[in-house]
Design a protein around this motif. Structure first.
Motif, PDB file in Angstrom:
ATOM      1  N   TYR A 394       0.754  -1.210  -0.028  1.00  0.00           N
ATOM      2  CA  TYR A 394       0.106   0.006   0.042  1.00  0.00           C
ATOM      3  C   TYR A 394       0.852   1.219   0.027  1.00  0.00           C
ATOM      4  O   TYR A 394       0.647   2.340  -0.778  1.00  0.00           O
ATOM      5  CB  TYR A 394      -0.854   0.032   1.292  1.00  0.00           C
ATOM      6  CG  TYR A 394      -1.601   1.156   1.528  1.00  0.00           C
ATOM      7  CD1 TYR A 394      -2.966   1.521   0.796  1.00  0.00           C
ATOM      8  CD2 TYR A 394      -1.173   2.176   2.209  1.00  0.00           C
ATOM      9  CE1 TYR A 394      -3.466   2.725   0.822  1.00  0.00           C
ATOM     10  CE2 TYR A 394      -2.026   3.502   2.446  1.00  0.00           C
ATOM     11  CZ  TYR A 394      -2.887   3.844   1.793  1.00  0.00           C
ATOM     12  OH  TYR A 394      -3.712   4.881   1.996  1.00  0.00           O
ATOM     13  N   TYR A 395       1.696   1.423   1.040  1.00  0.00           N
ATOM     14  CA  TYR A 395       2.644   2.604   0.848  1.00  0.00           C
ATOM     15  C   TYR A 395       3.593   2.635  -0.135  1.00  0.00           C
ATOM     16  O   TYR A 395       3.799   3.943  -0.451  1.00  0.00           O
ATOM     17  CB  TYR A 395       3.456   2.743   2.151  1.00  0.00           C
ATOM     18  CG  TYR A 395       2.627   3.345   3.383  1.00  0.00           C
ATOM     19  CD1 TYR A 395       1.696   4.429   3.159  1.00  0.00           C
ATOM     20  CD2 TYR A 395       2.719   2.743   4.793  1.00  0.00           C
ATOM     21  CE1 TYR A 395       1.278   5.024   4.421  1.00  0.00           C
ATOM     22  CE2 TYR A 395       1.609   3.328   5.925  1.00  0.00           C
ATOM     23  CZ  TYR A 395       0.976   4.357   5.452  1.00  0.00           C
ATOM     24  OH  TYR A 395       0.453   5.116   6.385  1.00  0.00           O
ATOM     25  N   ALA A 396       4.103   1.680  -0.708  1.00  0.00           N
ATOM     26  CA  ALA A 396       4.906   1.766  -1.635  1.00  0.00           C
ATOM     27  C   ALA A 396       4.298   2.386  -2.984  1.00  0.00           C
ATOM     28  O   ALA A 396       4.650   3.230  -3.904  1.00  0.00           O
ATOM     29  CB  ALA A 396       5.216   0.436  -2.278  1.00  0.00           C
ATOM     30  N   GLU A 418      -4.958  11.865   4.801  1.00  0.00           N
ATOM     31  CA  GLU A 418      -6.317  11.003   4.525  1.00  0.00           C
ATOM     32  C   GLU A 418      -5.679   9.442   3.933  1.00  0.00           C
ATOM     33  O   GLU A 418      -6.344   8.611   3.895  1.00  0.00           O
ATOM     34  CB  GLU A 418      -7.364  11.447   3.554  1.00  0.00           C
ATOM     35  CG  GLU A 418      -6.674  11.730   2.076  1.00  0.00           C
ATOM     36  CD  GLU A 418      -6.132  13.298   2.046  1.00  0.00           C
ATOM     37  OE1 GLU A 418      -6.296  13.936   0.995  1.00  0.00           O
ATOM     38  OE2 GLU A 418      -5.642  13.812   3.116  1.00  0.00           O
ATOM     39  N   TYR A 419      -4.450   9.346   3.646  1.00  0.00           N
ATOM     40  CA  TYR A 419      -3.875   8.189   3.056  1.00  0.00           C
ATOM     41  C   TYR A 419      -2.997   7.419   4.105  1.00  0.00           C
ATOM     42  O   TYR A 419      -2.436   6.381   3.850  1.00  0.00           O
ATOM     43  CB  TYR A 419      -3.286   8.460   1.829  1.00  0.00           C
ATOM     44  CG  TYR A 419      -4.239   8.818   0.833  1.00  0.00           C
ATOM     45  CD1 TYR A 419      -5.201   7.747   0.258  1.00  0.00           C
ATOM     46  CD2 TYR A 419      -4.269   9.962   0.158  1.00  0.00           C
ATOM     47  CE1 TYR A 419      -6.081   8.410  -0.629  1.00  0.00           C
ATOM     48  CE2 TYR A 419      -5.125  10.653  -0.643  1.00  0.00           C
ATOM     49  CZ  TYR A 419      -6.125   9.572  -1.135  1.00  0.00           C
ATOM     50  OH  TYR A 419      -7.037   9.829  -2.096  1.00  0.00           O
ATOM     51  N   ARG A 420      -2.785   7.871   5.347  1.00  0.00           N
ATOM     52  CA  ARG A 420      -2.097   7.339   6.421  1.00  0.00           C
ATOM     53  C   ARG A 420      -3.188   6.032   6.906  1.00  0.00           C
ATOM     54  O   ARG A 420      -4.068   6.266   6.886  1.00  0.00           O
ATOM     55  CB  ARG A 420      -2.031   7.960   7.544  1.00  0.00           C
ATOM     56  CG  ARG A 420      -0.984   9.168   7.373  1.00  0.00           C
ATOM     57  CD  ARG A 420      -0.564   9.914   8.511  1.00  0.00           C
ATOM     58  NE  ARG A 420       0.243  10.854   8.071  1.00  0.00           N
ATOM     59  CZ  ARG A 420       1.752  11.081   8.294  1.00  0.00           C
ATOM     60  NH1 ARG A 420       2.242   9.688   8.566  1.00  0.00           N
ATOM     61  NH2 ARG A 420       2.668  11.945   8.143  1.00  0.00           N
ATOM     62  N   ILE A 421      -2.447   4.968   7.068  1.00  0.00           N
ATOM     63  CA  ILE A 421      -3.249   3.892   7.538  1.00  0.00           C
ATOM     64  C   ILE A 421      -2.419   3.445   8.858  1.00  0.00           C
ATOM     65  O   ILE A 421      -1.236   3.799   9.236  1.00  0.00           O
ATOM     66  CB  ILE A 421      -3.027   2.549   6.696  1.00  0.00           C
ATOM     67  CG1 ILE A 421      -1.652   2.102   6.309  1.00  0.00           C
ATOM     68  CG2 ILE A 421      -4.145   2.875   5.368  1.00  0.00           C
ATOM     69  CD1 ILE A 421      -1.762   0.991   5.221  1.00  0.00           C
ATOM     70  N   ASP A 422      -3.008   2.539   9.640  1.00  0.00           N
ATOM     71  CA  ASP A 422      -2.633   2.127  11.055  1.00  0.00           C
ATOM     72  C   ASP A 422      -1.609   1.228  10.659  1.00  0.00           C
ATOM     73  O   ASP A 422      -1.986  -0.075  10.925  1.00  0.00           O
ATOM     74  CB  ASP A 422      -3.907   1.800  11.935  1.00  0.00           C
ATOM     75  CG  ASP A 422      -3.288   1.497  13.392  1.00  0.00           C
ATOM     76  OD1 ASP A 422      -1.997   1.757  13.705  1.00  0.00           O
ATOM     77  OD2 ASP A 422      -3.814   0.596  13.998  1.00  0.00           O
ATOM     78  N   TYR A 423      -0.222   1.551  10.524  1.00  0.00           N
ATOM     79  CA  TYR A 423       0.792   0.549  10.236  1.00  0.00           C
ATOM     80  C   TYR A 423       2.065   1.090  10.990  1.00  0.00           C
ATOM     81  O   TYR A 423       2.761   0.175  11.696  1.00  0.00           O
ATOM     82  CB  TYR A 423       0.821   0.386   8.646  1.00  0.00           C
ATOM     83  CG  TYR A 423       2.042  -0.421   8.116  1.00  0.00           C
ATOM     84  CD1 TYR A 423       2.478  -1.694   8.767  1.00  0.00           C
ATOM     85  CD2 TYR A 423       2.924   0.103   7.417  1.00  0.00           C
ATOM     86  CE1 TYR A 423       3.416  -2.181   8.439  1.00  0.00           C
ATOM     87  CE2 TYR A 423       4.016  -0.427   6.824  1.00  0.00           C
ATOM     88  CZ  TYR A 423       4.211  -1.724   7.175  1.00  0.00           C
ATOM     89  OH  TYR A 423       5.471  -2.391   6.927  1.00  0.00           O
ATOM     90  N   LEU A 424       2.568   2.074  10.595  1.00  0.00           N
ATOM     91  CA  LEU A 424       3.881   2.448  11.287  1.00  0.00           C
ATOM     92  C   LEU A 424       3.859   3.032  12.532  1.00  0.00           C
ATOM     93  O   LEU A 424       2.933   4.011  12.735  1.00  0.00           O
ATOM     94  CB  LEU A 424       4.542   3.538  10.088  1.00  0.00           C
ATOM     95  CG  LEU A 424       4.754   3.043   8.698  1.00  0.00           C
ATOM     96  CD1 LEU A 424       5.181   4.235   7.681  1.00  0.00           C
ATOM     97  CD2 LEU A 424       5.739   1.899   8.575  1.00  0.00           C
TER      98      LEU A 424
END
Length: 424
Positions: A394-396, A418-424
């Motif tokens: 996703y982030y790539a 708005e394109y941050r996801i709960d990952y990092l």
């Protein structure tokens, strides 16, 4: 096509982590499905796989599938008959069709491998996940930022296995390199320089004019993000993987500087990603000169890694010849006084440092694609999503598309919340 000399069943051992596999899986949790006990548990089981898109990349993936004893290729799908016929030659027992919905509707399909043009990924992957299929999708995930987020959210909502083919995550050289970085061998990583250069027009033969956009879809912005989504997506992933953070700002430039043949996408791009505290990652691609080829140069204060050639280099090297000559001259009393001007004796040019191999030997396989396909097959059998696979993909994709946006809009892009996801 056996991923050359590395046995794909035992590639964790090839990394030299035989005694430390637990630690390896702790650092790289997406490898969990490839652990020996997990693979033994799936012995005798098969995943029924359909390949949607049998062009060059689809057939490359298909070769790995037909060699895997745990995979049964049950469908081949492509709406261009010449490519479908080439696929039949690799998997002659598979059923074939031109409409992917025929594959999606088959209850006897466990998972699909999608290697179609970029702009179709969301439609096909979304339909497959909604129909209960596990999905392996070629990078990049989708053509636009909203489509990329929708695709990821569909995966999370449906709960099915979802792989994006970021094969560096399964490449033994890259895994070992990241482990070395995290051990502190190279100090603090201050910069990542990536580039992917070719010399060719990226054009395929077209038997009739009406097929131009179908066959050469990578040349047109409606279907492709060009160099950023087709090449950059692999290398831009390194920033998230190494630093475990997102860039704050993205700058970019590009243009059609050589291949003026009606294409719409750039043939020359350069993007800079800046992180907190001033760290930087760059991506450059020119497809009218291949001299410098493909590489990531990962630079720490104690050393540098070049994973594509499979080598690392420490900063401390033998003295430069000029400096040795100066010492010799001093010893012979040629100079009555010595001025240590620095650059006069030790010019700041690249050192002749031959380095060491990251995995102890020269790279003897192409990349991690075969390992990635094998991991998907294992996951399609167990139904267990390996951690971080979908998020890295996703982030790539997001970073590639933001780089493309910076190029097209000729301005600085801030990472959109708005394109941050709960990952990092």
């Amino acid at each position: 096509m056996n991923n050359e000399k590395i046995n794909r069943r035992d590639f964790l051992k090839e990394l030299g982590f035989v005694a430390g596999t637990t630690a390896l899986l702790s650092s790289f949790p997406w490898l969990s499905g490839m652990a020996e006990d997990k693979r033994k548990a799936t012995t005798g089981h098969k995943a029924r796989i359909a390949v949607i898109g049998t062009g060059d990349r689809g057939r490359y993936l298909l070769n790995f599938l037909v060699m895997n004893p745990k995979a049964e290729v049950v469908w081949l799908c492509d709406n261009y008959e010449p490519w479908l016929e080439l696929g039949r030659q690799i998997a002659p027992s598979a059923k074939t069709c031109a409409d992917y919905r025929q594959v999606i509707d088959d209850p006897n399909v466990d998972g699909v491998v999608i290697a179609t043009p970029l702009h179709t990924h969301l439609e096909i992957a979304g339909a497959a996940m909604e129909a209960g299929k596990h999905v392996f999708c070629e990078k990049s995930m989708a053509r636009t930022l909203p489509d990329t987020l929708t695709m990821y959210q569909t995966h999370k909502r449906t709960g099915h296995v979802f792989f994006v083919d970021q094969q560096r995550l399964f490449d033994p050289v890259y895994l070992k390199a990241i482990e070395m970085i995290r051990s502190g061998m190279f100090g603090e990583i201050q910069g990542i320089k990536t580039f992917w250069n070719r010399n060719g027009d990226w054009r395929r033969p077209v038997p009739s004019p009406e097929l131009e956009r179908k066959i050469n879809w990578r040349h047109y912005k409606e279907y492709s993000g060009g160099l950023m989504t087709e090449l950059g997506c692999h290398q831009i992933q390194m920033g998230t993987w190494i630093w475990r953070e997102l860039p704050e700002r993205i700058y970019g430039q590009g243009g059609i500087t050589y291949w003026k043949d009606g294409r719409e996408v750039e043939d020359n791009v350069g993007v800079m990603y800046t992180y907190k505290n001033g760290k930087r990652m760059s991506f450059d691609s020119i497809i009218s000169n291949q001299f410098y080829g493909l590489e990531e140069q990962i630079m720490g204060n104690l050393g540098t890694l070049e994973p594509e050639v499979g080598k690392y280099y420490f900063e401390k090297t033998p003295p430069m010849p000029g400096f040795l000559q100066m010492i010799n001259n001093i010893e012979k009393d040629i100079f009555s006084s010595v001025s240590f001007a620095g650059p006069s004796w030790d010019p700041e040019i690249a050192r002749k440092n031959h380095g060491e191999y990251i995995i102890g030997k020269k790279r003897d396989f192409l990349d991690g694609t075969g390992f990635t396909v094998d991991a998907f097959v294992e996951a399609a059998i167990t139904g267990e999503q390996p951690p971080m696979i979908a998020e890295e993909g996703y982030y790539a994709t997001v970073l590639s598309l933001l780089g493309l946006q910076a190029i097209e809009e000729k301005r600085e892009i801030l990472f959109p919340e708005e394109y941050r996801i709960d990952y990092l």
